[in-house]
Design an enzyme around this catalytic site. Structure first.
Site, PDB file in Angstrom:
ATOM      1  N   HIS A   1       0.946  -1.279   0.038  1.00  0.00           N
ATOM      2  CA  HIS A   1       0.097  -0.013  -0.061  1.00  0.00           C
ATOM      3  C   HIS A   1       0.735   1.364  -0.096  1.00  0.00           C
ATOM      4  O   HIS A   1       0.588   2.214  -0.854  1.00  0.00           O
ATOM      5  CB  HIS A   1      -0.837  -0.179   1.042  1.00  0.00           C
ATOM      6  CG  HIS A   1      -1.617   0.973   1.309  1.00  0.00           C
ATOM      7  ND1 HIS A   1      -3.118   1.454   0.779  1.00  0.00           N
ATOM      8  CD2 HIS A   1      -1.582   2.314   2.022  1.00  0.00           C
ATOM      9  CE1 HIS A   1      -3.558   2.439   1.138  1.00  0.00           C
ATOM     10  NE2 HIS A   1      -2.689   3.193   1.987  1.00  0.00           N
ATOM     11  N   GLU A   2       1.896   1.304   0.789  1.00  0.00           N
ATOM     12  CA  GLU A   2       2.773   2.587   0.854  1.00  0.00           C
ATOM     13  C   GLU A   2       3.528   2.494  -0.373  1.00  0.00           C
ATOM     14  O   GLU A   2       3.912   3.636  -0.845  1.00  0.00           O
ATOM     15  CB  GLU A   2       3.732   2.425   2.137  1.00  0.00           C
ATOM     16  CG  GLU A   2       2.843   2.305   3.431  1.00  0.00           C
ATOM     17  CD  GLU A   2       1.946   3.414   3.586  1.00  0.00           C
ATOM     18  OE1 GLU A   2       2.143   4.524   3.056  1.00  0.00           O
ATOM     19  OE2 GLU A   2       0.878   3.168   4.266  1.00  0.00           O
TER      20      GLU A   2
ATOM     21  N   HIS B   1       1.345   4.428  -2.995  1.00  0.00           N
ATOM     22  CA  HIS B   1       1.176   5.763  -2.942  1.00  0.00           C
ATOM     23  C   HIS B   1       2.612   6.543  -3.529  1.00  0.00           C
ATOM     24  O   HIS B   1       2.205   7.565  -4.263  1.00  0.00           O
ATOM     25  CB  HIS B   1       1.381   6.190  -1.494  1.00  0.00           C
ATOM     26  CG  HIS B   1      -0.063   6.176  -0.707  1.00  0.00           C
ATOM     27  ND1 HIS B   1      -0.965   6.460  -1.316  1.00  0.00           N
ATOM     28  CD2 HIS B   1      -0.236   5.515   0.447  1.00  0.00           C
ATOM     29  CE1 HIS B   1      -2.038   6.420  -0.212  1.00  0.00           C
ATOM     30  NE2 HIS B   1      -1.677   5.895   0.747  1.00  0.00           N
TER      31      HIS B   1
ATOM     32  N   GLU C   1      -6.261   6.449  -1.456  1.00  0.00           N
ATOM     33  CA  GLU C   1      -6.494   5.191  -0.315  1.00  0.00           C
ATOM     34  C   GLU C   1      -6.757   4.185  -1.182  1.00  0.00           C
ATOM     35  O   GLU C   1      -6.070   3.104  -0.842  1.00  0.00           O
ATOM     36  CB  GLU C   1      -6.828   5.509   0.974  1.00  0.00           C
ATOM     37  CG  GLU C   1      -6.263   6.661   1.844  1.00  0.00           C
ATOM     38  CD  GLU C   1      -4.858   6.354   2.233  1.00  0.00           C
ATOM     39  OE1 GLU C   1      -4.535   5.105   2.387  1.00  0.00           O
ATOM     40  OE2 GLU C   1      -4.069   7.248   2.343  1.00  0.00           O
TER      41      GLU C   1
END
Length: 271
Positions: A135-136, A139, A197
């Site tokens: 997820h990071e 981003h 997100e």
């Protein structure tokens, strides 16, 4: 005529300052170039590390670096296979575990990632950590930092243009400025963040699968996150993140697609 000219110039400026996201295919705001953003991000990241306790040479610290590198490698494989070789040339990947009880992790533009020790009891395993790291990394790959900075600038431009359009009516200007400050935050900026997100959840799920981690673990992680929060999360409309239930539903639905994408890279078995 003056107002029309301002609106026309603003629209032209915004259209010219868009770039395409390779992971979503969407045109996104890019008012601030990465050539300006990345050096600032790297400097802030270095300052953060000097001001906080970085955990090194432990099993957990090594796991953070190992998982991060695997997912970054998966990202490079995906980009190369989809015609985006060289997309990561300005990225300087770094993954650090920091002593902090917060259940959190974050990523700065250009691939600078921090995982807090407080999240490890929730991730529980290397695969659970891969959900967070995927997820990071997503981003950073999707340039979400750039988009948020650009959206902030566009919000300021909108306030100026709106005030000019209302002319000399001071009362109307005050109403506009007040409404813009509240309405744009709840109606535009926060959903824009929730959109980021959600994009990072989906991209990260694919990356972790290509890296050999089971995407079925992602909704399980968020079930644990939900239990950890004790139901104290703010209403989704007022949050910068999707609700836990929304994430669990989405990640469950996307897991099969992530596995199918991983299969294209010869990955059929998962941790």
């Amino acid at each position: 005529m003056k107002r029309k000219t301002i609106f026309a110039l603003t629209a032209s400026f915004v259209l010219a300052a868009c770039s395409q996201n390779p992971f979503t295919g969407k045109k996104t705001l890019a008012l601030v170039p990465n050539s300006q953003i990345l050096p600032m991000a790297f400097q802030q990241y270095d300052e953060f590390l000097t001001e906080n306790k970085v955990i090194t040479n432990t099993a957990d610290a090594k796991m953070v670096k190992n998982v991060g590198q695997k997912i970054a490698t998966a990202a490079e494989r995906w980009l190369n296979a989809n015609g985006y070789a060289g997309y990561l040339k300005d990225y300087k990947w770094d993954y650090n575990l920091v002593q902090d009880d917060a259940v959190n992790a974050w990523c700065m533009p250009g691939g600078k990632i921090v995982v807090y020790t407080g999240i490890l009891p929730v991730t529980k395993s290397e695969t659970g950590l891969a959900v967070v790291m995927g997820h990071e990394v997503a981003h950073a790959l999707a340039n979400h930092g750039q988009q948020r900075m650009s959206a902030g600038q566009f919000q300021q431009i909108g306030a100026v243009v709106g005030s000019v359009a209302l002319g000399d009516n001071a009362e109307a200007q005050q109403i506009f400025n007040t409404a813009y400050g509240v309405g744009s935050q709840v109606g535009v900026m926060l959903p824009f963040s929730r959109s980021h997100e959600t994009e990072a959840d989906k991209i990260g799920l694919t990356l972790m699968a290509i890296a050999g981690y089971n995407p079925d673990e992602a909704p399980e992680l968020w079930k644990r996150m939900k239990a950890k929060s004790g139901g104290q999360a703010p209403p989704e409309m007022l949050s910068t993140h999707p609700s836990n239930d929304t994430r669990i539903k989405n990640l469950t639905a996307w897991a099969g697609d992530a596995k199918a994408e991983a299969k294209k890279f010869g990955v059929t078995k998962f941790k």
